[in-house]
Design a protein around this motif. Structure first.
Motif, PDB file in Angstrom:
ATOM      1  N   THR A  38       0.815  -1.223   0.000  1.00 29.76           N
ATOM      2  CA  THR A  38       0.000   0.000   0.000  1.00 29.76           C
ATOM      3  C   THR A  38       0.848   1.272   0.000  1.00 29.76           C
ATOM      4  OG1 THR A  38      -0.153  -0.133   2.413  1.00 29.76           O
ATOM      5  CG2 THR A  38      -1.942  -1.119   1.158  1.00 29.76           C
ATOM      6  N   LYS A  39       2.034   1.216   0.575  1.00 30.72           N
ATOM      7  CA  LYS A  39       2.879   2.420   0.621  1.00 30.72           C
ATOM      8  C   LYS A  39       3.264   2.857  -0.792  1.00 30.72           C
ATOM      9  CE  LYS A  39       6.748   4.567   3.033  1.00 30.72           C
ATOM     10  NZ  LYS A  39       7.184   5.329   1.863  1.00 30.72           N
ATOM     11  N   PHE A  40       3.500   1.902  -1.657  1.00 29.83           N
ATOM     12  CA  PHE A  40       3.818   2.229  -3.050  1.00 29.83           C
ATOM     13  C   PHE A  40       2.684   3.034  -3.685  1.00 29.83           C
ATOM     14  CE2 PHE A  40       3.449   1.432  -7.586  1.00 29.83           C
ATOM     15  CZ  PHE A  40       4.726   1.668  -8.048  1.00 29.83           C
ATOM     16  N   ILE A  41       1.449   2.593  -3.429  1.00 23.54           N
ATOM     17  CA  ILE A  41       0.294   3.292  -4.003  1.00 23.54           C
ATOM     18  C   ILE A  41       0.213   4.723  -3.474  1.00 23.54           C
ATOM     19  CG2 ILE A  41      -2.231   3.314  -4.165  1.00 23.54           C
ATOM     20  CD1 ILE A  41      -2.085   0.226  -3.983  1.00 23.54           C
ATOM     21  N   LYS A  42       0.373   4.881  -2.174  1.00 27.14           N
ATOM     22  CA  LYS A  42       0.344   6.223  -1.579  1.00 27.14           C
ATOM     23  C   LYS A  42       1.406   7.114  -2.208  1.00 27.14           C
ATOM     24  CE  LYS A  42      -1.435   5.110   3.032  1.00 27.14           C
ATOM     25  NZ  LYS A  42      -1.061   4.909   4.439  1.00 27.14           N
ATOM     26  N   ASP A  43       2.613   6.577  -2.341  1.00 25.24           N
ATOM     27  CA  ASP A  43       3.724   7.364  -2.869  1.00 25.24           C
ATOM     28  C   ASP A  43       3.519   7.721  -4.342  1.00 25.24           C
ATOM     29  OD1 ASP A  43       4.910   7.164  -0.409  1.00 25.24           O
ATOM     30  OD2 ASP A  43       6.340   5.595  -0.974  1.00 25.24           O
ATOM     31  N   VAL A  44       3.081   6.757  -5.126  1.00 25.16           N
ATOM     32  CA  VAL A  44       2.970   6.981  -6.574  1.00 25.16           C
ATOM     33  C   VAL A  44       1.771   7.861  -6.923  1.00 25.16           C
ATOM     34  CG1 VAL A  44       1.506   5.046  -7.353  1.00 25.16           C
ATOM     35  CG2 VAL A  44       3.464   5.754  -8.728  1.00 25.16           C
TER      36      VAL A  44
END
Length: 207
Positions: free
Chosen positions: A136-142
């Protein structure tokens, strides 16, 4: 053309479901509140499954094709009446064909570059796959620089983690064997599948 998929948060992925059981499965999911299903093109008689599911559920449930890897797959899915096309990888020829035919396409990507490449080719929604490998962190960052791109997440997601992907910024969750459990399908336990669909929908709506 993507308006059909608006407000749909959960899409069950029906992979290699036996031909004789597929329509009962779709019916059980629909009773459980499911609004769209993805029937993968590596299923036996995939085109016929899509055609029949669409015929039986017209106006009540969207029927899409998944695992569309080639132009040939795409043509077969379209001829069968698929209402949206999903791929595990990025094939720009498939994306362009769908845009040309005015059919929503959700190509599989894994990097920000692939996300923007797919979007530039006309795909408004991309499939982040396998999503659990990125988290999920990838989604938040991207979603910071690429907030204009809608995300469907598929791969390794279960009922306990699904909502965290929506909270992180995804629009749609794709779910396979964690929703349609093999043992329920084999024993034709349609009630259990309906109840599981209800539980998934509730989990996605919880605060």
């Amino acid at each position: 053309m993507y308006s059909k998929l608006q407000d749909i948060q959960l899409i069950p992925v029906l992979r290699k479901v036996p031909y004789t059981l597929c329509q009962e499965l779709v019916k059980a999911l629909k009773v459980g509140g499911i609004k769209a299903v993805e029937i993968t093109m590596d299923s036996e008689n995939a085109a016929e499954l899509i055609q029949e599911a669409k015929r039986q559920n017209a106006g009540e449930l969207l029927v899409g094709a998944g695992t569309v890897l080639t132009i040939e797959d795409c043509e077969k899915a379209m001829d069968a009446g698929a209402e949206f096309i999903v791929s595990p990888s990025l094939n720009l020829d498939v994306v362009r064909m769908c845009i040309e035919k005015n059919i929503p396409v959700i190509p599989g990507v894994f990097t920000p570059t692939e996300m923007q490449t797919a979007f530039s080719a006309g795909a408004e929604i991309i499939k982040l796959f396998p999503a659990s490998s990125l988290g999920t962190k990838f989604i938040k960052d991207v979603k910071g620089p690429l907030s204009h791109i809608q995300i469907m997440t598929t791969g390794g997601i279960n009922i306990d983690t699904a909502k965290s992907y929506l909270d992180a910024g995804a629009q749609i969750v794709g779910a396979g064997s964690d929703l349609v459990k093999k043992e329920w399908l084999q024993s034709e336990n349609w009630e259990a599948i309906t109840n599981e669909a209800i539980a998934w929908n509730k989990s996605l709506q919880s605060i």
